[in-house]
Design an enzyme around this catalytic site. Structure first.
Site, PDB file in Angstrom:
ATOM      1  N   GLY A 152      48.461  30.218  44.557  1.00 43.68           N
ATOM      2  CA  GLY A 152      47.180  30.883  44.735  1.00 43.68           C
ATOM      3  C   GLY A 152      47.266  32.386  44.594  1.00 43.68           C
TER       4      GLY A 152
ATOM      5  CD  GLN B  93      55.398  31.795  31.134  1.00 41.13           C
ATOM      6  OE1 GLN B  93      54.786  32.753  31.574  1.00 41.13           O
ATOM      7  NE2 GLN B  93      54.866  30.979  30.238  1.00 41.13           N
TER       8      GLN B  93
ATOM      9  CG  ASP C 176      46.339  37.571  30.125  1.00 45.04           C
ATOM     10  OD1 ASP C 176      46.653  38.528  30.866  1.00 45.04           O
ATOM     11  OD2 ASP C 176      47.018  37.222  29.139  1.00 45.04           O
TER      12      ASP C 176
ATOM     13  CE  LYS D 109      52.530  40.744  46.478  1.00 47.69           C
ATOM     14  NZ  LYS D 109      53.059  41.314  47.758  1.00 47.69           N
TER      15      LYS D 109
ATOM     16  CG  PHE E  81      55.422  42.056  23.181  1.00 49.51           C
ATOM     17  CD1 PHE E  81      54.510  41.018  23.151  1.00 49.51           C
ATOM     18  CD2 PHE E  81      55.011  43.315  22.771  1.00 49.51           C
ATOM     19  CE1 PHE E  81      53.207  41.226  22.706  1.00 49.51           C
ATOM     20  CE2 PHE E  81      53.722  43.538  22.323  1.00 49.51           C
ATOM     21  CZ  PHE E  81      52.812  42.493  22.296  1.00 49.51           C
TER      22      PHE E  81
ATOM     23  CG  ASN F  61      53.541  38.610  38.509  1.00 46.46           C
ATOM     24  OD1 ASN F  61      54.207  39.458  39.109  1.00 46.46           O
ATOM     25  ND2 ASN F  61      53.845  38.229  37.270  1.00 46.46           N
TER      26      ASN F  61
ATOM     27  CE  LYS G 266      54.892  25.338  42.471  1.00 45.94           C
ATOM     28  NZ  LYS G 266      55.721  24.163  42.115  1.00 45.94           N
TER      29      LYS G 266
END
Length: 309
Positions: A223, A108, A249, A217, A112, A189, A221
């Site tokens: 985990g 992504q 979120d 952290k 903003f 992340n 996908k």
């Protein structure tokens, strides 16, 4: 003032444009948009709304524009039981808007437009909203405002979680030290946590010594890992991912739902993973939010026991 709210989310409420591409274009080129939707978002609003659907009494402090008044979005938040009395209204500005581009590999890039959120830095600390909440979640938003809110919440002994998200680049080292120093739980992340460590010249152990007893952290996908006195690996629940926007979120909201109910950290992480697994199944951050029963059912199917929450 009594604590009549479980969780206050501080940060962005935004209108989201979710855009899907095969691949990101190189500079000075163009690419075709496969599909696009105009939806509701903003990290703080996402946390407040998901938390509310999971049974938390939530409140929200965001800076919004004149276009928010009378909007479907305002109606949604109010009808969901979220206290928005402390929202900062900037009548002659637009509500923040996010343009979220996702490629075929679920990478992504976000653009903003701050709009009304530029007025965060001059806004008064929302003392009443903080006093009335048991816990405060500092989401993406203005660093100086978040620091002030965090420090006031800490002076009152509130539980504080912090997730700078994509606004991490806006924090000076001093501001990051202040925010990290007052929080109990730090979310990010793996890219963001690594950047925080680099910016503060510490490793995970040193980061925890600065304030947060818990550092979470996330790896999409793959985990998540929870760092406390122990290191806890949490698997993601495999689902057919349509759109990863908002999964982080919802993970934070699910984690805080379990944490505020006294669950152990492994259960918090697993419940968070169960909640996030619903969000990726549809486009947008708020289109497939589970209630507690649905999240518990998926948790139980994955791990073989019902969470004590």
């Amino acid at each position: 003032m009594s604590e009549d709210r479980d969780l206050l989310a501080v940060g962005h409420t935004a209108f989201d444009y979710i855009i899907h591409l095969d691949e990101f274009p190189e500079p000075n080129t163009s690419t075709a948009i496969k599909r696009m939707r105009n939806l509701h978002g903003g990290a703080a609003a996402n946390v407040a709304l998901v938390g509310s659907r999971l049974g938390l009494r939530t409140s929200l402090v965001s800076a919004v524009g004149g276009d928010f008044e009378g909007s479907e979005y305002r109606e949604l938040l109010e009808s969901s039981g979220i206290d928005i009395e402390s929202m900062i209204l900037v009548a002659d500005e637009s509500t923040p808007t996010a343009f979220v581009m996702t490629d075929s590999d679920h990478n992504q890039i976000s653009y903003f437009y701050w709009g009304a959120a530029r007025y965060f830095k001059d806004a008064e600390t929302p003392a009443d909203a903080i006093k009335s909440a048991r816990a405060v979640h500092l989401a993406t938003g203005d660093p100086s405002f978040n620091c002030r809110c965090g420090e006031f919440a800490r002076s009152l002994g509130k539980i504080i979680s912090f997730d700078p998200g994509q606004d991490l680049h806006m924090y000076s080292r001093s501001q990051l030290e202040r925010a990290v120093g007052v929080c109990d739980i730090l979310f990010g992340n793996h890219h963001e946590i690594d950047r925080i460590c680099s910016k503060l010249s510490v490793d995970i152990h040193g980061l925890r010594e600065m304030g947060p007893g818990v550092v979470v952290k996330t790896y999409g996908k793959e985990g998540s890992i929870i760092y406390s006195d122990d290191v806890i690996k949490i698997d993601a629940i495999p689902r057919e991912a349509v759109d990863p926007t908002g999964a982080g979120d919802s993970y934070r909201a699910g984690f805080m739902r379990a944490y505020l109910r006294g669950a152990d950290l492994k259960t918090c992480g697993r419940f968070a993973s169960a909640v996030a697994s619903f969000i990726v199944e549809d486009e947008g951050t708020q289109t497939n939010i589970p209630d507690t029963g649905e999240a518990v059912k998926r948790f139980t199917a994955q791990w073989g026991y019902e969470p004590p929450i």
